[in-house]
Design a protein around this motif. Structure first.
Motif, PDB file in Angstrom:
ATOM      1  N   GLU A  84      59.886  49.504  19.537  1.00  0.00           N
ATOM      2  CA  GLU A  84      61.334  49.703  19.386  1.00  0.00           C
ATOM      3  C   GLU A  84      62.102  49.450  20.686  1.00  0.00           C
ATOM      4  N   ILE A  85      61.386  49.289  21.786  1.00  0.00           N
ATOM      5  CA  ILE A  85      62.040  49.091  23.085  1.00  0.00           C
ATOM      6  C   ILE A  85      61.814  47.647  23.536  1.00  0.00           C
ATOM      7  N   PRO A  86      62.901  46.887  23.735  1.00  0.00           N
ATOM      8  CA  PRO A  86      62.728  45.507  24.202  1.00  0.00           C
ATOM      9  C   PRO A  86      62.178  45.453  25.630  1.00  0.00           C
ATOM     10  N   VAL A  87      61.379  44.428  25.891  1.00  0.00           N
ATOM     11  CA  VAL A  87      60.791  44.217  27.210  1.00  0.00           C
ATOM     12  C   VAL A  87      61.364  42.923  27.772  1.00  0.00           C
ATOM     13  N   SER A  88      61.841  42.995  29.006  1.00  0.00           N
ATOM     14  CA  SER A  88      62.367  41.818  29.695  1.00  0.00           C
ATOM     15  C   SER A  88      61.562  41.604  30.961  1.00  0.00           C
ATOM     16  N   ARG A  89      61.578  40.392  31.453  1.00  0.00           N
ATOM     17  CA  ARG A  89      60.920  40.062  32.719  1.00  0.00           C
ATOM     18  C   ARG A  89      61.994  39.811  33.767  1.00  0.00           C
ATOM     19  N   TYR A  90      61.645  40.131  35.030  1.00  0.00           N
ATOM     20  CA  TYR A  90      62.597  39.878  36.109  1.00  0.00           C
ATOM     21  C   TYR A  90      61.824  39.469  37.357  1.00  0.00           C
ATOM     22  N   ASP A  91      62.293  38.419  37.987  1.00  0.00           N
ATOM     23  CA  ASP A  91      61.647  37.854  39.170  1.00  0.00           C
ATOM     24  C   ASP A  91      61.447  38.927  40.237  1.00  0.00           C
ATOM     25  N   LEU A 132      69.838  45.320  37.595  1.00  0.00           N
ATOM     26  CA  LEU A 132      71.144  45.918  37.317  1.00  0.00           C
ATOM     27  C   LEU A 132      72.261  45.084  37.936  1.00  0.00           C
ATOM     28  N   SER A 133      72.063  44.612  39.155  1.00  0.00           N
ATOM     29  CA  SER A 133      73.061  43.789  39.823  1.00  0.00           C
ATOM     30  C   SER A 133      73.308  42.490  39.077  1.00  0.00           C
ATOM     31  N   SER A 134      72.266  41.952  38.462  1.00  0.00           N
ATOM     32  CA  SER A 134      72.411  40.686  37.736  1.00  0.00           C
ATOM     33  C   SER A 134      73.249  40.852  36.454  1.00  0.00           C
TER      34      SER A 134
END
Length: 136
Positions: A84-91, A132-134
């Protein structure tokens, strides 16, 4: 709702989380990677998490680093357990170096700077703060 970030490591992983307004990223914990899924399931039962960010390890050239081979299967299990929780990737390029530099600049004693668990937490916080800044 909070956003949670993971600096995944083969031995241990740093975890950071936002406040409920999603303004500030704070270090949460360093967990043995073998216990990471259990930790995340328990945390997400106790706290509302709207998204999980997992660091995307890239080399300076932009190619994925070797550690991605361990991260991809972990993400599959994570999405299975917390569907139920989306997963994102971040550099996450340079986060460990920046975290180490922050400790030096803050006057942290050498023995404390060698605490890899602390470095992992700071790295996760940097990933989350950059994320968060992005958004803004």
């Amino acid at each position: 709702m909070r956003i949670l970030a993971i600096d995944y490591g083969t031995k241990r992983s740093g975890i950071a989380v936002t406040d409920e307004l999603k303004l500030i990223a704070s270090a949460l914990a360093t967990v043995e990677t073998t216990e990471l899924l259990d930790f995340l399931q328990k945390y997400c039962q106790e706290e509302p998490v709207e998204r999980i960010i997992v660091g995307l390890p890239k080399q300076v050239s932009g190619e994925l680093s070797e550690s991605e081979a361990a991260i991809a299967p972990f993400i599959g299990k994570l999405q299975e357990k917390l569907s139920e929780i989306p997963v994102s990737r971040y550099d996450e390029r340079f986060t460990s170096k920046i975290a180490s530099h922050i400790l030096v600049e803050s006057g942290t004693k050498k023995k404390k700077r060698q605490d890899k668990a602390l470095l992992d937490r700071i790295s996760a916080t940097l990933i989350l703060q950059d994320y968060l800044s992005s958004l803004s």
